[in-house]
Scaffold this motif. Structure first.
Motif, PDB file in Angstrom:
ATOM      1  N   ALA A  57       0.841  -1.183   0.000  1.00 59.49           N
ATOM      2  CA  ALA A  57       0.000   0.000   0.000  1.00 59.49           C
ATOM      3  C   ALA A  57       0.886   1.247   0.000  1.00 59.49           C
ATOM      4  O   ALA A  57       1.911   1.299   0.684  1.00 59.49           O
ATOM      5  N   GLN A  58       0.487   2.253  -0.764  1.00 58.85           N
ATOM      6  CA  GLN A  58       1.322   3.433  -0.916  1.00 58.85           C
ATOM      7  C   GLN A  58       1.290   4.349   0.302  1.00 58.85           C
ATOM      8  O   GLN A  58       2.040   5.322   0.370  1.00 58.85           O
ATOM      9  N   ASN A  59       0.416   4.061   1.271  1.00 56.98           N
ATOM     10  CA  ASN A  59       0.414   4.829   2.518  1.00 56.98           C
ATOM     11  C   ASN A  59       0.923   3.973   3.679  1.00 56.98           C
ATOM     12  O   ASN A  59       0.522   4.146   4.828  1.00 56.98           O
ATOM     13  N   SER A  60       1.815   3.024   3.353  1.00 59.54           N
ATOM     14  CA  SER A  60       2.360   2.120   4.372  1.00 59.54           C
ATOM     15  C   SER A  60       3.504   2.756   5.151  1.00 59.54           C
ATOM     16  O   SER A  60       4.264   3.575   4.629  1.00 59.54           O
ATOM     17  N   VAL A  61       3.597   2.340   6.416  1.00 57.69           N
ATOM     18  CA  VAL A  61       4.716   2.715   7.279  1.00 57.69           C
ATOM     19  C   VAL A  61       5.189   1.447   7.985  1.00 57.69           C
ATOM     20  O   VAL A  61       4.370   0.709   8.540  1.00 57.69           O
ATOM     21  N   TYR A  62       6.495   1.187   7.943  1.00 55.80           N
ATOM     22  CA  TYR A  62       7.055   0.012   8.617  1.00 55.80           C
ATOM     23  C   TYR A  62       8.061   0.460   9.666  1.00 55.80           C
ATOM     24  O   TYR A  62       8.885   1.349   9.423  1.00 55.80           O
ATOM     25  N   ILE A  63       7.978  -0.158  10.853  1.00 57.16           N
ATOM     26  CA  ILE A  63       8.824   0.216  11.989  1.00 57.16           C
ATOM     27  C   ILE A  63       9.675  -0.982  12.361  1.00 57.16           C
ATOM     28  O   ILE A  63       9.145  -2.059  12.681  1.00 57.16           O
ATOM     29  N   ARG A  64      10.981  -0.816  12.309  1.00 58.31           N
ATOM     30  CA  ARG A  64      11.914  -1.897  12.621  1.00 58.31           C
ATOM     31  C   ARG A  64      12.876  -1.443  13.711  1.00 58.31           C
ATOM     32  O   ARG A  64      13.155  -0.249  13.854  1.00 58.31           O
ATOM     33  N   SER A  65      13.396  -2.396  14.437  1.00 57.23           N
ATOM     34  CA  SER A  65      14.364  -2.074  15.498  1.00 57.23           C
ATOM     35  C   SER A  65      15.728  -2.647  15.145  1.00 57.23           C
ATOM     36  O   SER A  65      15.850  -3.559  14.327  1.00 57.23           O
ATOM     37  N   ASP A  97      -6.025   8.334  15.739  1.00 54.97           N
ATOM     38  CA  ASP A  97      -6.717   9.091  14.692  1.00 54.97           C
ATOM     39  C   ASP A  97      -5.939   9.169  13.387  1.00 54.97           C
ATOM     40  O   ASP A  97      -6.480   9.591  12.366  1.00 54.97           O
ATOM     41  N   LYS A  98      -4.673   8.760  13.417  1.00 53.94           N
ATOM     42  CA  LYS A  98      -3.842   8.857  12.205  1.00 53.94           C
ATOM     43  C   LYS A  98      -3.572   7.501  11.564  1.00 53.94           C
ATOM     44  O   LYS A  98      -2.971   7.427  10.502  1.00 53.94           O
ATOM     45  N   ILE A  99      -3.999   6.421  12.217  1.00 57.74           N
ATOM     46  CA  ILE A  99      -3.729   5.076  11.711  1.00 57.74           C
ATOM     47  C   ILE A  99      -4.988   4.486  11.075  1.00 57.74           C
ATOM     48  O   ILE A  99      -6.071   4.541  11.646  1.00 57.74           O
ATOM     49  N   GLU A 100      -4.831   3.934   9.883  1.00 56.29           N
ATOM     50  CA  GLU A 100      -5.933   3.273   9.198  1.00 56.29           C
ATOM     51  C   GLU A 100      -5.920   1.775   9.502  1.00 56.29           C
ATOM     52  O   GLU A 100      -6.871   1.229  10.034  1.00 56.29           O
ATOM     53  N   PHE A 101      -4.830   1.068   9.155  1.00 57.45           N
ATOM     54  CA  PHE A 101      -4.659  -0.347   9.464  1.00 57.45           C
ATOM     55  C   PHE A 101      -3.367  -0.507  10.257  1.00 57.45           C
ATOM     56  O   PHE A 101      -2.391   0.227  10.040  1.00 57.45           O
ATOM     57  N   PHE A 102      -3.348  -1.503  11.147  1.00 58.11           N
ATOM     58  CA  PHE A 102      -2.170  -1.698  11.993  1.00 58.11           C
ATOM     59  C   PHE A 102      -1.961  -3.178  12.243  1.00 58.11           C
ATOM     60  O   PHE A 102      -2.922  -3.935  12.454  1.00 58.11           O
ATOM     61  N   SER A 103      -0.691  -3.590  12.235  1.00 58.38           N
ATOM     62  CA  SER A 103      -0.385  -4.987  12.525  1.00 58.38           C
ATOM     63  C   SER A 103       1.039  -5.130  13.038  1.00 58.38           C
ATOM     64  O   SER A 103       1.983  -4.679  12.389  1.00 58.38           O
ATOM     65  N   PRO A 129      -5.133  -9.467  11.070  1.00 57.62           N
ATOM     66  CA  PRO A 129      -5.903  -9.426   9.820  1.00 57.62           C
ATOM     67  C   PRO A 129      -5.675  -8.142   9.022  1.00 57.62           C
ATOM     68  O   PRO A 129      -5.786  -8.149   7.793  1.00 57.62           O
ATOM     69  N   ASP A 130      -5.356  -7.034   9.712  1.00 57.44           N
ATOM     70  CA  ASP A 130      -5.130  -5.751   9.038  1.00 57.44           C
ATOM     71  C   ASP A 130      -3.895  -5.763   8.147  1.00 57.44           C
ATOM     72  O   ASP A 130      -3.667  -4.806   7.390  1.00 57.44           O
ATOM     73  N   TYR A 131      -3.097  -6.831   8.236  1.00 58.08           N
ATOM     74  CA  TYR A 131      -1.879  -6.861   7.424  1.00 58.08           C
ATOM     75  C   TYR A 131      -2.175  -7.083   5.947  1.00 58.08           C
ATOM     76  O   TYR A 131      -1.361  -6.736   5.092  1.00 58.08           O
ATOM     77  N   GLN A 132      -3.329  -7.635   5.623  1.00 56.65           N
ATOM     78  CA  GLN A 132      -3.666  -7.920   4.219  1.00 56.65           C
ATOM     79  C   GLN A 132      -3.613  -6.678   3.334  1.00 56.65           C
ATOM     80  O   GLN A 132      -2.962  -6.694   2.286  1.00 56.65           O
ATOM     81  N   PRO A 133      -4.276  -5.555   3.692  1.00 61.53           N
ATOM     82  CA  PRO A 133      -4.179  -4.374   2.826  1.00 61.53           C
ATOM     83  C   PRO A 133      -2.796  -3.748   2.792  1.00 61.53           C
ATOM     84  O   PRO A 133      -2.440  -3.073   1.824  1.00 61.53           O
ATOM     85  N   LEU A 134      -1.987  -3.963   3.831  1.00 61.30           N
ATOM     86  CA  LEU A 134      -0.625  -3.427   3.808  1.00 61.30           C
ATOM     87  C   LEU A 134       0.171  -4.035   2.664  1.00 61.30           C
ATOM     88  O   LEU A 134       0.964  -3.365   2.005  1.00 61.30           O
ATOM     89  N   ARG A 222       8.589  -6.444  14.291  1.00 56.19           N
ATOM     90  CA  ARG A 222       8.397  -5.140  13.663  1.00 56.19           C
ATOM     91  C   ARG A 222       6.913  -4.807  13.627  1.00 56.19           C
ATOM     92  O   ARG A 222       6.063  -5.627  13.998  1.00 56.19           O
ATOM     93  N   PHE A 223       6.601  -3.597  13.162  1.00 53.54           N
ATOM     94  CA  PHE A 223       5.215  -3.167  13.019  1.00 53.54           C
ATOM     95  C   PHE A 223       4.981  -2.673  11.597  1.00 53.54           C
ATOM     96  O   PHE A 223       5.873  -2.101  10.963  1.00 53.54           O
ATOM     97  N   GLY A 224       3.769  -2.892  11.129  1.00 55.12           N
ATOM     98  CA  GLY A 224       3.361  -2.338   9.841  1.00 55.12           C
ATOM     99  C   GLY A 224       2.039  -1.625  10.028  1.00 55.12           C
ATOM    100  O   GLY A 224       1.177  -2.080  10.785  1.00 55.12           O
ATOM    101  N   LEU A 225       1.875  -0.507   9.374  1.00 55.79           N
ATOM    102  CA  LEU A 225       0.614   0.230   9.484  1.00 55.79           C
ATOM    103  C   LEU A 225       0.418   1.073   8.231  1.00 55.79           C
ATOM    104  O   LEU A 225       1.356   1.302   7.465  1.00 55.79           O
ATOM    105  N   THR A 226      -0.810   1.504   8.026  1.00 57.13           N
ATOM    106  CA  THR A 226      -1.088   2.481   6.977  1.00 57.13           C
ATOM    107  C   THR A 226      -1.664   3.715   7.658  1.00 57.13           C
ATOM    108  O   THR A 226      -2.492   3.603   8.567  1.00 57.13           O
ATOM    109  N   PHE A 227      -1.186   4.878   7.223  1.00 55.80           N
ATOM    110  CA  PHE A 227      -1.705   6.108   7.809  1.00 55.80           C
ATOM    111  C   PHE A 227      -3.010   6.512   7.131  1.00 55.80           C
ATOM    112  O   PHE A 227      -3.337   6.026   6.039  1.00 55.80           O
ATOM    113  N   ASN A 228      -3.745   7.359   7.774  1.00 55.39           N
ATOM    114  CA  ASN A 228      -5.030   7.838   7.260  1.00 55.39           C
ATOM    115  C   ASN A 228      -4.839   8.430   5.859  1.00 55.39           C
ATOM    116  O   ASN A 228      -4.034   9.328   5.674  1.00 55.39           O
TER     117      ASN A 228
END
Length: 410
Positions: A57-65, A97-103, A129-134, A222-228
């Motif tokens: 998804a073009q509004n994806s954000v990935y967080i790694r350590s 309020d800024k997160i659409e999908f989160f996993s 389950p929210d990881y599918q659109p990511l 790690r975390f994956g999310l899409t912003f609003n």
């Protein structure tokens, strides 16, 4: 109104001047052919970039350590930052309020997967389950994971299309049980992914299931999310920067430490791609206009020459009673007919050539070179109009010449 005699006369004129007709038609056909090829290659480059960025998804954000590279608050560098379940709650509370999908995500690489006599090694991911659109995964059979699977820590999986092909051949994997490192999982879904073969060899299972097996201390990889989607690029980048800052504060990481917590925001990449696509479109448009201008100049010169060459013929026609209007109309119809026919031939050759060399061009990073029909038709119409105008001016001038003058023209 359709005038059969007029068209018979036009065809007779064209057949008696084959070389002139062929040369003028060749100029037009070549211009349209070149236009089609250049636009097709340009579109192929656009398709390549679109595929490259279609994997997620073009509004994806990935967080790694990672490990800290700077000491901070009495803590030494080289410290491993480990995300845990409390980070899940922290992120969702701070940015609800800024997160659409989160996993959250747990990943095991190169795990052995067995179904009866078939086996192979794949990557298995524990996700929400929210990881599918990511991942832009599209279910082709069955379903993806559900929150009920998550709650029950169910041993169920959704597998990529190529995993199904590898292990099951032509059979459906849906409802079958496969062995993953000695544990039996039930296949509840099969998906395909626009990202290609690599992304279609993943296996997804509920996050809680994989965490319970491999991460007894509530660890998260790690975390994956899409912003609003309502956030523009600037606001999306500001969101990810603040997210990184707060996570660094929570884990006592130096604010200038770039390695301990890394946040990848696709908004920045998307912005760069959009800028590149604008430049590419301008280049394609510039090349297309240049090609058309060259074609217009070519057909204009030919039309002036043709009318000049036919001065005596036009004089004879006037002497036999032809009106200036009929002479101009005849020349215009000839011009339009030759331009339209030659343009269509150039279009057909161009489209056929693009299809013929399409696979070869893939090796050079040009995917599916093609051109929209309306673009080439529009270019042909422009050439027809140019040819008509180019022919009208000298034809009008020639139609005004007195027959005796025209007959004496050398």
């Amino acid at each position: 109104m359709f005038d059969l005699d007029r068209w018979i006369e036009i065809f007779q004129t064209l057949s008696k001047n084959k070389l002139r007709t062929v040369l003028s038609g060749f100029t037009i056909a070549f211009a349209i052919l070149l236009f089609t090829l250049l636009f097709g290659v340009g579109n192929g480059l656009k398709h390549t970039f679109e595929k490259q960025f279609a994997a997620d998804a073009q509004n994806s954000v990935y967080i790694r350590s990672g490990r800290t590279t700077k000491p901070y608050k009495g803590l030494q560098s080289g410290r491993r930052i480990q995300f845990r379940n409390d980070d899940i709650k922290f992120i969702n509370e701070k940015f609800e309020d800024k997160i659409e999908f989160f996993s959250p995500n747990i990943e095991r690489n190169n795990v052995q997967v067995i179904y009866k006599g078939e086996q192979n090694r794949y990557t298995i991911r524990g996700v929400y389950p929210d990881y599918q659109p990511l991942e832009s995964a599209v279910i082709q059979d069955g379903r993806f994971l559900t929150y009920l699977d998550l709650e029950r820590r169910a041993k169920v999986i959704a597998i990529g299309r190529l995993v199904e092909e590898d292990l099951f051949g032509q059979l459906s994997a849906l409802g079958k049980n496969i062995n993953i490192e000695g544990i039996s999982y039930k296949v509840v879904g099969v998906f395909n992914d626009p990202g290609g073969d690599r992304d279609e060899r993943y296996i997804y299972t509920p996050f809680t299931t994989l965490q319970g097996i491999y991460k007894p201390n509530d660890e998260v990889d790690r975390f994956g999310l899409t912003f609003n989607p309502k956030l523009n690029v600037e606001k999306a980048l500001a969101f990810s920067n603040l997210l990184q800052k707060l996570l660094k504060e929570k884990h006592s990481v130096n604010p200038r430490d770039q390695g301990a917590i890394r946040v990848s925001n696709y908004a920045e990449r998307t912005k760069g791609v959009q800028q590149f696509m604008v430049v590419l479109n301008v280049i394609i448009l510039f090349i297309g206009i240049g090609t058309l201008i060259a074609g217009i100049i070519g057909i204009s010169n030919i039309m002036v020459y043709i009318v000049k060459e036919r001065t005596k013929e036009l004089g004879i026609r006037k002497a036999l009673g032809a009106t200036p209007k009929s002479i101009v109309g005849m020349i215009m119809l000839e011009s339009i007919f030759v331009t339209a026919l030659a343009g269509y031939v150039g279009l057909l050759i161009g489209v056929f050539t693009l299809k013929a060399i399409g696979k070869t061009l893939e090796g050079y990073g040009i995917l599916n070179p093609s051109v929209e029909t309306y673009v080439v038709v529009g270019a042909t119409i422009v050439l027809i109009i140019a040819g008509t105008i180019a022919g009208y001016i000298p034809a009008k001038r020639a139609a005004r010449i007195k027959p005796i003058v025209a007959l004496n023209d050398e």
